[in-house]
Design a protein around this motif. Structure first.
Motif, PDB file in Angstrom:
ATOM      1  N   ALA A   1      14.898  55.732  54.965  1.00 31.88           N
ATOM      2  CA  ALA A   1      15.809  54.749  55.543  1.00 31.88           C
ATOM      3  C   ALA A   1      16.629  54.051  54.470  1.00 31.88           C
ATOM      4  O   ALA A   1      17.802  53.746  54.671  1.00 31.88           O
ATOM      5  N   VAL A   2      15.992  53.826  53.318  1.00 33.95           N
ATOM      6  CA  VAL A   2      16.710  53.132  52.241  1.00 33.95           C
ATOM      7  C   VAL A   2      17.808  54.044  51.677  1.00 33.95           C
ATOM      8  O   VAL A   2      18.941  53.618  51.473  1.00 33.95           O
ATOM      9  N   PHE A   3      17.465  55.329  51.478  1.00 36.89           N
ATOM     10  CA  PHE A   3      18.466  56.283  50.983  1.00 36.89           C
ATOM     11  C   PHE A   3      19.591  56.445  52.003  1.00 36.89           C
ATOM     12  O   PHE A   3      20.765  56.508  51.639  1.00 36.89           O
ATOM     13  N   ALA A   4      19.221  56.536  53.271  1.00 35.52           N
ATOM     14  CA  ALA A   4      20.220  56.735  54.318  1.00 35.52           C
ATOM     15  C   ALA A   4      21.213  55.587  54.329  1.00 35.52           C
ATOM     16  O   ALA A   4      22.421  55.794  54.403  1.00 35.52           O
ATOM     17  N   GLU A   5      20.686  54.384  54.207  1.00 34.46           N
ATOM     18  CA  GLU A   5      21.582  53.235  54.253  1.00 34.46           C
ATOM     19  C   GLU A   5      22.527  53.219  53.050  1.00 34.46           C
ATOM     20  O   GLU A   5      23.727  53.011  53.198  1.00 34.46           O
ATOM     21  N   SER A   6      21.993  53.492  51.867  1.00 32.83           N
ATOM     22  CA  SER A   6      22.889  53.451  50.706  1.00 32.83           C
ATOM     23  C   SER A   6      23.892  54.597  50.772  1.00 32.83           C
ATOM     24  O   SER A   6      25.047  54.442  50.397  1.00 32.83           O
ATOM     25  N   ASP A   7      23.460  55.748  51.306  1.00 32.97           N
ATOM     26  CA  ASP A   7      24.373  56.872  51.469  1.00 32.97           C
ATOM     27  C   ASP A   7      25.499  56.523  52.447  1.00 32.97           C
ATOM     28  O   ASP A   7      26.670  56.837  52.221  1.00 32.97           O
ATOM     29  N   MET A   8      25.114  55.862  53.532  1.00 37.58           N
ATOM     30  CA  MET A   8      26.122  55.467  54.525  1.00 37.58           C
ATOM     31  C   MET A   8      27.140  54.520  53.913  1.00 37.58           C
ATOM     32  O   MET A   8      28.343  54.622  54.181  1.00 37.58           O
ATOM     33  N   ILE A   9      26.666  53.594  53.095  1.00 41.27           N
ATOM     34  CA  ILE A   9      27.580  52.628  52.478  1.00 41.27           C
ATOM     35  C   ILE A   9      28.534  53.348  51.505  1.00 41.27           C
ATOM     36  O   ILE A   9      29.738  53.106  51.513  1.00 41.27           O
ATOM     37  N   HIS A  10      27.980  54.301  50.732  1.00 42.07           N
ATOM     38  CA  HIS A  10      28.845  55.075  49.832  1.00 42.07           C
ATOM     39  C   HIS A  10      29.936  55.786  50.607  1.00 42.07           C
ATOM     40  O   HIS A  10      31.111  55.754  50.245  1.00 42.07           O
ATOM     41  N   LYS A  11      29.544  56.445  51.696  1.00 43.79           N
ATOM     42  CA  LYS A  11      30.532  57.219  52.467  1.00 43.79           C
ATOM     43  C   LYS A  11      31.572  56.298  53.075  1.00 43.79           C
ATOM     44  O   LYS A  11      32.755  56.619  53.124  1.00 43.79           O
ATOM     45  N   GLN A  12      31.095  55.131  53.505  1.00 45.32           N
ATOM     46  CA  GLN A  12      32.020  54.209  54.130  1.00 45.32           C
ATOM     47  C   GLN A  12      32.997  53.654  53.084  1.00 45.32           C
ATOM     48  O   GLN A  12      34.195  53.536  53.341  1.00 45.32           O
ATOM     49  N   GLN A  13      32.535  53.429  51.858  1.00 43.67           N
ATOM     50  CA  GLN A  13      33.418  52.898  50.812  1.00 43.67           C
ATOM     51  C   GLN A  13      34.409  53.950  50.320  1.00 43.67           C
ATOM     52  O   GLN A  13      35.433  53.611  49.764  1.00 43.67           O
ATOM     53  N   THR A  14      34.061  55.229  50.495  1.00 46.02           N
ATOM     54  CA  THR A  14      35.032  56.238  50.064  1.00 46.02           C
ATOM     55  C   THR A  14      36.046  56.558  51.160  1.00 46.02           C
ATOM     56  O   THR A  14      36.918  57.389  50.961  1.00 46.02           O
ATOM     57  N   GLY A  15      35.919  55.900  52.311  1.00 46.77           N
ATOM     58  CA  GLY A  15      36.969  56.003  53.310  1.00 46.77           C
ATOM     59  C   GLY A  15      36.702  56.880  54.510  1.00 46.77           C
ATOM     60  O   GLY A  15      37.584  57.117  55.314  1.00 46.77           O
ATOM     61  N   HIS A  16      35.476  57.385  54.678  1.00 44.75           N
ATOM     62  CA  HIS A  16      35.184  58.174  55.877  1.00 44.75           C
ATOM     63  C   HIS A  16      35.245  57.282  57.113  1.00 44.75           C
ATOM     64  O   HIS A  16      34.942  56.094  57.043  1.00 44.75           O
ATOM     65  N   SER A  17      35.598  57.868  58.240  1.00 46.52           N
ATOM     66  CA  SER A  17      35.718  57.060  59.452  1.00 46.52           C
ATOM     67  C   SER A  17      34.335  56.725  59.979  1.00 46.52           C
ATOM     68  O   SER A  17      33.360  57.445  59.750  1.00 46.52           O
ATOM     69  N   LEU A  18      34.280  55.615  60.689  1.00 47.05           N
ATOM     70  CA  LEU A  18      33.025  55.120  61.250  1.00 47.05           C
ATOM     71  C   LEU A  18      32.386  56.170  62.154  1.00 47.05           C
ATOM     72  O   LEU A  18      31.170  56.401  62.113  1.00 47.05           O
ATOM     73  N   GLU A  19      33.224  56.820  62.967  1.00 49.17           N
ATOM     74  CA  GLU A  19      32.709  57.817  63.911  1.00 49.17           C
ATOM     75  C   GLU A  19      32.023  58.967  63.172  1.00 49.17           C
ATOM     76  O   GLU A  19      30.949  59.401  63.547  1.00 49.17           O
ATOM     77  N   ASP A  20      32.652  59.424  62.089  1.00 49.82           N
ATOM     78  CA  ASP A  20      32.076  60.532  61.328  1.00 49.82           C
ATOM     79  C   ASP A  20      30.748  60.131  60.690  1.00 49.82           C
ATOM     80  O   ASP A  20      29.809  60.912  60.648  1.00 49.82           O
ATOM     81  N   ILE A  21      30.720  58.895  60.180  1.00 47.61           N
ATOM     82  CA  ILE A  21      29.495  58.430  59.525  1.00 47.61           C
ATOM     83  C   ILE A  21      28.359  58.309  60.542  1.00 47.61           C
ATOM     84  O   ILE A  21      27.225  58.733  60.292  1.00 47.61           O
TER      85      ILE A  21
END
Lengths: 330, 328
Positions: B171-191
């Motif tokens: 869960a900790v890795f997933a959350e940090s991964d999600m934040i990375h993807k979100q900061q690089t500009g992926h759309s919310l739906e894709d994430i």
């Protein structure tokens, strides 16, 4: 006054206590065993031990702390191998060093090496080494050792006859409850120190007994039965525990009277992670016997364990009742 | 008109407390899905109160069953005739809804399970081991972090246009991964879609390892409401997933069915305390026992100030005490 020697009630205590106890008592020492594992001992162990260690090693530290101020010396042998051409977990080999460098204020530590990889005769050398702290006469040590080995064989025989270490050491007669249900035969595979320490395994064996099960452990099977099966493996097992566990599993799945197999493993145990997987694959591939893995760590909440155990027993009883066309899950 | 006999099932889980009332022909008369909110006793009281207001005058409870991680507590508070683990309860319920079901995927608040059935009986099961990464509470947390109502979480995933890989093992890795993807500009739906896929991947690797997932497959538990997860399961397995109508209260439904079965073979009256008992004041008190070095955390359940049950002790001293005082 005689020397008091402390033996932690942990790890190979469950395997060798009758041997150690007789040996040191024959040499005139007073043997003191640490208390039963408790929340306090666990907490102390976890607090003092390196974080990477497995739970049983952490608990061992707790037992050493429990003993250290009331004995003249501690017996923490350095186990390299306990059987020919086989090893055990390397943590046993480093145990005296780890304990000495982690805990302060320890009395003298007797860290005799036990290495039977080349020959079982090395056990006598270990006995001379440990015995020299108590007695200068080699013949006397030899006599004490012979007597200890006799006690150890007797203990192994009692285990084979179906007694559990708790019943033997604590001199409690096993309670048998009258119950309407047909007793199930449940085999429980795991390291002695997980299987027989009732604090660590949350009273697993007692819980099984109260769900009306006969318990079958690896210790109840003869070496011959086990070795006969392990010879069929494509490659020799590396570990003593692994050979016994896998051999026992192969034997159990050929028996027709086993209703279920439970493997109890420590979280993070390297040996368990291999052996459990091997056992699981063989049992699932070659039989229909229900199989359950229980992973234990520092949990004190018993709900997770109880749910799995109850569901496992339910599943077995459900199967049995279906075979006999009785009402289900009552 | 003569009132019919009914059975009550209560499932006290980590995230939700569910109540179901069924009739003699196993139909669900009433169902409730409530948030436990960390207070199982008040959740149960509220549930019983709501049931009493809705159907209290129409039903007569002949048997009650309790299940879920809080089943012991629920059993005492409602006066259950049978207390069963949630694996059996879920299996019984799924079989009633989808006869011949072979695989049950269940994802709840804190744990997830897979149950394999063959020829109408539980053949094998597994529960998640060390981590709650693949469960409802993690999804809840992520929905809250992204400011999306959890009920709409799944529909976001369906709107994804490209796949984003999220680490699902922890869960900790997933959350940090999600934040990375979100900061690089992926759309919310894709994430969100990536998260659904990660959760399913983790579930299949962790729980379904070496198990044959055969159809019919039923997906139940609170997370089955998430259409994104259901779709990810169908994609990963290449098989059809059935989501039963009462997917969110299947545990409680199973408990009610088991209670019915139990009462059919029993002559004694139900131990159910009745809807009126919610007027009683229930309190749980925890005591740390200092009689030995185990220092057990003992729980005492008080009804109107009187202890009705105790548990949590390893030696049995406290639990015996309550049982004896109950009799005496």
């Amino acid at each position: 006054m005689s020397i008091t020697i402390g033996i932690p009630r942990s790890l190979y205590y469950y395997k060798f206590y009758p041997l150690w106890n007789t040996f040191f008592e024959e040499l005139g020492a007073k043997v003191v065993v640490s208390d039963h594992t408790s929340k306090y001992i666990l907490d102390q162990g976890v607090k003092s031990c390196v974080d990477e260690a497995c739970l049983p090693v952490k608990i061992f530290h707790g037992h050493v702390l429990n003993l250290k101020d009331r004995v003249d010396c501690l017996f923490i042998p350095r186990f390299t191998s306990i059987s020919k051409n086989e090893y055990i977990c390397p943590k046993f080999g480093g145990l005296p060093d780890v304990v000495r460098n982690t805990l302060s204020g320890l009395p003298a530590v007797i860290d005799t090496e036990v290495n039977l990889r080349k020959s079982g005769k090395n056990a006598l050398l270990a006995a001379y080494d440990a015995g020299k702290h108590f007695c200068a006469d080699k013949r006397h040590i030899r006599k004490a050792f012979d007597k200890a080995v006799m006690c150890y064989r007797q203990y192994k025989k009692q285990l084979m006859d179906g007694k559990l270490p708790g019943d033997i050491f604590d001199k409690k007669a096993p309670k048998s409850k009258a119950h309407g249900a047909k007793p199930l035969n449940i085999a429980v595979i795991g390291h002695e120190y997980n299987l027989y320490d009732r604090y660590v395994n949350m009273n697993l064996l007692q819980k099984l007994k109260s769900s009306v099960a006969n318990i079958i452990t690896v210790d109840m099977l003869s070496e011959e039965l086990i070795n006969e099966k392990t010879r069929q493996l494509p490659k020799r097992m590396f570990w003593n525990f692994g050979r016994r566990a896998v051999g026992a599993a192969l034997h159990l799945l050929e028996r027709k009277d086993i209703d279920g197999v439970i493997f109890i493993m420590s979280f993070g145990c390297g040996v368990d992670s291999f052996v459990c997987d091997l056992v699981e694959r063989r049992i699932r591939r070659e039989s229909m016997i229900p199989f359950l893995v229980l992973t234990i760590d520092e949990h004190s909440g018993e709900a997770g364990m109880d749910t799995r155990l109850e569901a496992f027993i339910d599943m077995i009883r459900w199967r049995c009742s279906c075979e006999n066309n009785l009402p289900a899950y009552g | 008109m003569e009132k019919q006999w009914h059975y009550l099932g209560v499932d006290v889980g980590s995230v939700s407390t569910n109540l179901v009332i069924i009739d003699e022909s196993d139909r669900v008369i009433e169902k409730l899905y409530l948030r436990t909110g960390g207070q199982p006793i008040s959740a149960m009281r509220e549930g019983l109160k709501m049931l009493s207001e809705r159907v209290g005058s129409k039903v007569r409870i002949k048997g009650a069953g309790a299940t879920g991680s809080g089943r012991q507590l629920a059993g005492v508070i409602i006066g259950a005739d049978v207390v069963k683990n949630e694996i059996t309860a879920h299996a019984v319920a799924a079989q009633k809804v989808v006869p011949g079901v072979k695989t049950i995927l269940e994802i709840g608040g804190q744990d997830s399970k897979i149950i394999i059935l063959r020829n109408g009986i539980v053949y094998d099961f597994a529960m998640n081991t060390v981590c709650a990464a693949g469960t409802g509470s993690f999804l809840d947390r992520q929905a809250a972090r992204l400011n999306i109502p959890i009920s709409e979480f799944g529909s976001y995933a369906l709107k994804a246009t490209s796949s984003v890989r999220i680490a699902g093992r922890c869960a900790v890795f997933a959350e940090s991964d999600m934040i990375h993807k979100q900061q690089t500009g992926h759309s919310l739906e894709d994430i969100i879609n990536g998260l659904c896929e990660a959760l399913v991947r983790n579930y299949l690797n962790n729980l379904a390892k070496s198990k044959d997932i055969e159809e019919p497959i039923v997906f139940q538990g609170g997370v089955a409401a998430n259409i994104g997860i259901a779709a990810a399961f169908e994609r990963a397995l290449g098989k059809k997933i059935i989501i039963p109508g009462y997917y969110d209260v299947m545990g409680a439904y199973g408990a009610a069915l088991i209670a019915k079965e139990k009462m059919a073979s029993s002559n004694s009256p139900s131990a159910f305390c009745g809807f009126q008992a919610i007027e009683n004041e229930y309190r749980a008190k925890s005591i740390e026992c200092h009689d030995c070095s185990n220092q057990c955390e003992v729980i005492e359940i008080l009804s109107n100030g009187e202890p009705i049950a105790r548990w949590g002790d390893r030696c049995g001293k406290w639990s015996e005490l309550a049982r004896n005082s109950e009799v005496g």
